[in-house]
Scaffold this motif. Structure first.
Motif, PDB file in Angstrom:
ATOM      1  N   GLY A  30       0.830  -1.210   0.000  1.00 45.98           N
ATOM      2  CA  GLY A  30       0.000   0.000   0.000  1.00 45.98           C
ATOM      3  C   GLY A  30       0.855   1.246   0.000  1.00 45.98           C
ATOM      4  N   ASP A  31       0.491   2.195   0.860  1.00 49.76           N
ATOM      5  CA  ASP A  31       1.067   3.525   0.774  1.00 49.76           C
ATOM      6  C   ASP A  31       1.793   3.987   2.025  1.00 49.76           C
ATOM      7  N   ARG A  32       1.670   3.233   3.135  1.00 51.66           N
ATOM      8  CA  ARG A  32       2.231   3.735   4.405  1.00 51.66           C
ATOM      9  C   ARG A  32       2.158   2.623   5.422  1.00 51.66           C
ATOM     10  N   ASP A  33       2.786   2.860   6.554  1.00 52.16           N
ATOM     11  CA  ASP A  33       2.576   1.991   7.703  1.00 52.16           C
ATOM     12  C   ASP A  33       1.076   1.945   7.971  1.00 52.16           C
ATOM     13  N   ILE A  34       0.507   0.738   7.921  1.00 51.38           N
ATOM     14  CA  ILE A  34      -0.946   0.675   7.905  1.00 51.38           C
ATOM     15  C   ILE A  34      -1.595   1.136   9.213  1.00 51.38           C
ATOM     16  N   CYS A  35      -0.941   0.877  10.336  1.00 52.85           N
ATOM     17  CA  CYS A  35      -1.510   1.224  11.642  1.00 52.85           C
ATOM     18  C   CYS A  35      -2.947   0.723  11.746  1.00 52.85           C
ATOM     19  N   GLU A  36      -3.159  -0.519  11.390  1.00 58.02           N
ATOM     20  CA  GLU A  36      -4.475  -1.138  11.486  1.00 58.02           C
ATOM     21  C   GLU A  36      -4.339  -2.398  12.332  1.00 58.02           C
ATOM     22  N   HIS A  37      -4.941  -2.375  13.507  1.00 59.60           N
ATOM     23  CA  HIS A  37      -4.710  -3.431  14.483  1.00 59.60           C
ATOM     24  C   HIS A  37      -5.742  -4.545  14.423  1.00 59.60           C
ATOM     25  N   CYS A  38      -6.326  -4.735  13.244  1.00 56.63           N
ATOM     26  CA  CYS A  38      -7.402  -5.721  13.093  1.00 56.63           C
ATOM     27  C   CYS A  38      -6.966  -7.102  13.568  1.00 56.63           C
ATOM     28  N   PHE A  39      -5.813  -7.548  13.077  1.00 56.82           N
ATOM     29  CA  PHE A  39      -5.306  -8.868  13.453  1.00 56.82           C
ATOM     30  C   PHE A  39      -4.247  -8.771  14.546  1.00 56.82           C
ATOM     31  N   ASN A  40      -3.686  -7.608  14.700  1.00 50.53           N
ATOM     32  CA  ASN A  40      -2.648  -7.401  15.702  1.00 50.53           C
ATOM     33  C   ASN A  40      -3.146  -7.681  17.110  1.00 50.53           C
ATOM     34  N   ILE A  41      -4.466  -7.577  17.306  1.00 48.77           N
ATOM     35  CA  ILE A  41      -5.039  -7.898  18.622  1.00 48.77           C
ATOM     36  C   ILE A  41      -4.713  -9.343  19.008  1.00 48.77           C
ATOM     37  N   ILE A  42      -4.509 -10.186  18.008  1.00 53.20           N
ATOM     38  CA  ILE A  42      -4.129 -11.578  18.276  1.00 53.20           C
ATOM     39  C   ILE A  42      -2.790 -11.587  19.005  1.00 53.20           C
ATOM     40  N   PHE A  43      -1.827 -10.853  18.419  1.00 55.94           N
ATOM     41  CA  PHE A  43      -0.507 -10.763  19.039  1.00 55.94           C
ATOM     42  C   PHE A  43      -0.630 -10.225  20.460  1.00 55.94           C
ATOM     43  N   THR A  44      -1.404  -9.173  20.637  1.00 57.73           N
ATOM     44  CA  THR A  44      -1.510  -8.527  21.941  1.00 57.73           C
ATOM     45  C   THR A  44      -2.095  -9.473  22.974  1.00 57.73           C
ATOM     46  N   ASN A  45      -3.210 -10.092  22.633  1.00 61.46           N
ATOM     47  CA  ASN A  45      -3.863 -10.989  23.590  1.00 61.46           C
ATOM     48  C   ASN A  45      -2.952 -12.152  23.964  1.00 61.46           C
ATOM     49  N   ILE A  46      -2.391 -12.793  22.954  1.00 61.51           N
ATOM     50  CA  ILE A  46      -1.617 -14.005  23.209  1.00 61.51           C
ATOM     51  C   ILE A  46      -0.300 -13.679  23.905  1.00 61.51           C
ATOM     52  N   THR A  47       0.410 -12.700  23.364  1.00 62.06           N
ATOM     53  CA  THR A  47       1.739 -12.423  23.905  1.00 62.06           C
ATOM     54  C   THR A  47       1.651 -11.854  25.315  1.00 62.06           C
TER      55      THR A  47
END
Lengths: 226, 711
Positions: free
Chosen positions: B464-481
């Motif tokens: 795309g065009d930039r650092d997406i800064c979209e935490h749609c799936f990143n919540i997986i990392f946050t919850n698990i880690t």
């Protein structure tokens, strides 16, 4: 701050009532009573909204819910509860909630020349403006002693409106009024608005402020102190 | 026919002529709102779409709301900004940024769905919008002020009372020359919502952002610098209008369903719930609050506020990374927890006031430290800097650094036009190979979620065009880690987690949990390409056009519900349900994904005209030449993967690199799935015409940049 100019028709109605009362009698003025000592008395509302200004998150959802429930349109100007904010001020002075107090001796009811603004017996004597009778004189707007005044001016429809505890909310899928649901209470994400039956102290301006914060609030890191 | 959900008009500002005109929203209805609306307007009104620097006067900036703003859709109150950005590398793409608060809601009540900003004023101006009436004001007295001072002075100039012990502001009594005296303009208790730049924008820096109220900033992409190049200081909007919605009853009902079903009970909350929409209003700051005397502070319509306003007078309305951009240095000097908190929140305030993006600090501060430690940056050094490096970690240093970056002073003079550009100028390109300068894509810093681990984030950013800064799936990392790090129970096991999410990845990956396997064998696969496609299309419509907030949506899984299914795509409170209740549309969830695909393709057409080719779609060299071995947040990076037996487990995926050749294959796979020319990455006529974009295909063909059809 510009205020809409007061109209004097309410005063003439009161003068008539006062003159009648001077005969030594209480005068029934529609749903109200003008006593011999000049007090205008209407039955108390069956319910009131109290707010915790320190708890409110300023999301405006109550305002959206209010206007949507009453009119089907989203408008802050048409909301019967107002949330005022100053982003650069410090808590708790950064936000104020302005709900109608359903005053015991409601001046907005007293001044209404047509009886549009009345204590509606059908809905627990909530102070409500009958839109079919409102002539848009703005007497009630001027009569409200609070800042901001708790009567809204519908500039499109040229009528006054006010909180009716959701008595007339065609877009709410549950009965409103003092015996039913209030949209703002129901929708508030943090529980900063509560419906109570007991009338707050009418002599104090802060009596409609409540501490609605509990152990959950404290656990979230915020003070429970009044 | 009623245009439910819309104000109905779009404001065009010609800054060169200082003229305001209106166009009808109805023509752009099919693009939704926000980003989609913005891309369509940019395509129409930007006459030179080859520009690669946002300061080019041909640049057009659009600030857009969504039909959902201010209609009590939960957590859909943000605004979107699009246009050609600034400070990226090697080109500043047509890009986006977003901000919260109340601007979008108030813009609509002022009568407009979006603002198109064109041209360049000859001297500084600010624009005053009240109930569709527009006045240009001289902003020379405001130029040089910080964002808070600017907003306060504009309020003062408008006669807006401060504080909250105020009454109704009668718009009939204000700005008489602007408003129609024959029409009752109504009253409001609200203060004008203002979007403004600070010094970082005025000095046309790549870090310049757009700030609204105390802590809402459209920070990434340099739009503040673009406004500075146009001599636009601020836009103020206030109105007494109303937005008609198609089905108010359905809206109110869905809001109640959301509260009862998806949100943790206020009386007996689950403080550790795994959910996005269902969280309690817990402050989303990276440092503890300085006091318990604060309220949660929310954007309009939000179901769970993530910011705060404090009694101490600093740190208000700021959240997330901005509250900790200076955390690592400050830990070296702070002698108490309270001092640490105050340094960081005041450093956040400094950034908000100057109106500067703090994302540079995620990895940029490490790089600067490295240069100081190497002895090449400092007073009298090869890279001269008279900043007080001996006071690094103090608030004094933070404020001086912010000032320097915002005002093109000291090292800010070079960094202002882009950090990677500065690295090249300073002879430090090697740092991009070693990883000392961890700026992963398009001259922007790694967000803290390394592309070698969180592949959908890295791929989405570079494609795309930039650092997406979209935490749609990143919540997986946050919850698990987080659970792993703090020895908390895993609320949902790996197999169930990916299964629940996959149910909602319609249409490309519905019930295909393998798309979430980020294991080494799968990270370049067509599975992951389908996930990235879904992510790009979902976010282009639902997050950036309908403007569902990234912090609360999508709600894939939700432990507040009996079956752990979240609100996303649900029949009772899914994204399309709200959209339809407001607009009267009859979209399915998949229809929204398809609209997102259309927007994404239009964006790629713009990038293609700007000069995009697959040959430049590459991460910084360190991504391929080093291993991901140090996380910004934790010393491990947990993600669902299939083990050797095909069983789903949570696995640490730190320690690997990205294979350049395999990434090339991934790109080919992605382009093919998108219907783009795999040789160039350009959209093809068949794909564009299938999306109703024939005119776009014609433009690309005329420019010699239309993708070739697959044989």
């Amino acid at each position: 701050m510009a205020q809409d100019p007061a109209r004097s028709e309410g005063a003439s109605r009161r003068a008539f009532l006062a003159a009648s009362a001077a005969t030594g009698c209480a005068v029934f003025a529609g749903p109200g009573v003008l006593l011999a000592d000049g007090r205008f008395v209407i039955p108390n509302s069956a319910g009131f909204l109290v707010v915790d200004t320190k708890k409110c998150q300023g999301c405006g959802t109550c305002m959206m819910a209010c206007s949507l429930a009453h009119t089907g349109r989203a408008s802050y100007t048409l909301s019967r509860i107002q949330v005022l904010q100053d982003s650069f001020a410090r808590w708790p002075d950064d936000l104020a909630l302005a709900q109608c107090r359903q005053c015991q001796n409601a001046p907005c009811v007293e001044v209404c020349p047509t009886g549009a603004n009345h204590a509606d017996a059908k809905f627990g004597h909530v102070r409500r403006i009958d839109q079919s009778l409102c002539i848009g004189c703005k007497s009630c707007v001027a009569a409200c002693p609070f800042t901001p005044d708790r009567v809204q001016w519908d500039h499109g429809g040229r009528k006054a409106q006010k909180c009716d505890l959701c008595a007339e909310t065609p877009y709410l899928d549950a009965p409103g009024g003092p015996d039913g649901v209030q949209a703002c209470v129901r929708v508030c994400p943090v529980g900063a608005i509560a419906f109570v039956r007991e009338m707050p102290d009418q002599t104090r301006e802060d009596s409609y402020q409540a501490n609605l914060r509990d152990w959950v609030w404290k656990r979230l890191g915020m003070t429970m102190e009044k | 026919m009623a245009l439910y959900g819309y104000a109905g008009k779009i404001l065009r500002l010609d800054l060169t002529a200082q003229r305001a005109t209106e166009i009808d929203t109805a023509k752009y209805r099919s693009w939704g709102g926000g980003h989609g609306l913005g891309s369509a307007l940019f395509w129409e009104f930007c006459k030179d779409k080859t520009i690669k620097d946002g300061r080019n006067p041909a640049n057009v900036i659009v600030v857009a709301s969504s039909p959902l703003n201010g209609t009590l859709v939960p957590s859909a109150g943000r605004s979107e900004v699009v246009g050609v950005g600034l400070g990226m590398y090697p080109y500043s793409w047509y890009t986006r940024s977003g901000f919260g608060g109340r601007f979008g809601t108030m813009l609509r009540q002022a009568g407009f769905d979006a603002i198109v900003i064109e041209g360049r004023a000859s001297s500084p101006v600010w624009v005053d919008v009240r109930n569709r009436k527009v006045v240009f004001h001289d902003a020379s007295a405001l130029w040089g002020t910080d964002t808070q001072t600017a907003q306060e002075r504009i309020w003062a100039q408008m006669g807006v009372p401060r504080g909250t012990d105020t009454g109704w502001w009668d718009l009939n009594a204000s700005a008489a020359e602007a408003l129609d005296p024959a029409t009752d303009q109504g009253r409001t208790t609200q203060k004008p919502a203002i979007l403004t730049i600070g010094q970082a924008g005025e000095n046309q820096t790549g870090g310049g952002g757009l700030v609204h109220d105390a802590g809402n900033i459209a920070a990434v992409a340099g739009f503040g610098g673009v406004w500075g190049s146009k001599n636009l200081k601020a836009i103020s909007v206030i109105g007494t209008g109303e937005i008609p919605v198609a089905d108010a009853k359905a809206l109110l009902r869905a809001r109640q369903v959301t509260k009862e079903k998806y949100v943790s009970d206020l009386q007996q909350p689950d403080f550790a719930a795994w959910t996005k929409i269902g969280k309690q209003p817990k402050l989303m700051a990276m440092v503890p609050p300085p006091t318990d005397e604060f309220r949660p502070q929310a954007c309009q319509g939000c179901i769970s506020g993530c910011r705060a306003r404090y009694s101490v007078g600093y740190g208000s309305e700021t959240k997330c990374q901005v509250t900790s951009w200076y955390f690592a240095p400050s830990r070296r000097v702070a002698k108490s927890s309270q001092e640490l908190i105050e340094i960081n929140l005041r450093a956040a305030d400094a950034a908000q006031r100057y109106g500067i993006n703090t994302y540079f600090a995620i990895t940029g501060l490490h790089w600067l430290e490295h240069l100081v430690e190497e002895g090449v940056l400092g007073p009298g050094k090869a890279i001269p800097s008279n900043l007080p490096w001996d006071k690094y970690g103090t608030l004094e240093f933070a404020e001086k650094l912010i000032h320097a970056l915002s005002c093109r002073e000291d090292i800010g003079a070079d960094l202002a036009d882009g950090w990677v550009q500065a690295a090249h100028k300073w002879g430090r390109a090697e740092d991009l190979r070693t990883g000392h300068m961890a700026f992963s894509y398009w001259g922007q810093p790694d967000h803290g979620y390394d592309p070698r681990a969180e592949v959908e984030w890295g791929y989405g950013s570079i494609l795309g065009d930039r650092d997406i800064c979209e935490h749609c799936f990143n919540i997986i990392f946050t919850n698990i880690t987080s659970s792993f790090a703090f020895a908390q129970p895993m609320r949902i096991q790996a197999k169930d987690l990916v299964g629940i999410i996959a149910e909602k990845l319609s249409p490309y990956a519905k019930n295909r949990p393998e798309v979430l396997d980020y294991g080494d064998e799968n990270m370049y696969s067509e599975n992951v390409a389908q996930l990235v496609r879904w992510h790009r299309h979902y976010t282009r419509f639902y997050k950036q056009s309908a403007l569902y907030c990234d912090l609360r949506w999508p709600d894939f899984y939700n432990t507040n519900t009996p079956d752990n299914r979240g609100a996303t795509a649900s029949d009772d409170a899914g994204e399309h349900v709200w959209w339809n209740a407001v607009t009267g549309d009859t979209l399915s969830f998949d229809d929204g994904i398809e609209i997102g695909r259309r927007i994404w393709n239009l964006d790629n057409a713009i990038w293609t005209l700007q000069g995009r080719h697959r040959d430049i779609v590459h991460f910084a060299p360190y991504i391929y030449e080093t291993h991901f071995e140090k996380g910004e947040l934790f010393p491990f990076y947990m993600w669902p993967c299939r083990d050797e037996q095909g069983q789903w487990v949570y696995r640490d995926i730190m320690g690997r690199t990205m294979d350049r050749r395999k990434f090339e294959e991934f790109k080919t796979s992605f382009y093919r799935l998108e219907g783009w020319d795999t040789a160039s990455g350009w959209p093809t006529r068949a794909t564009l015409e299938g999306l109703g974009l024939r005119e776009v295909a014609d433009t690309l063909e005329a420019a010699g940049r239309l993708g070739k059809e697959r044989a």
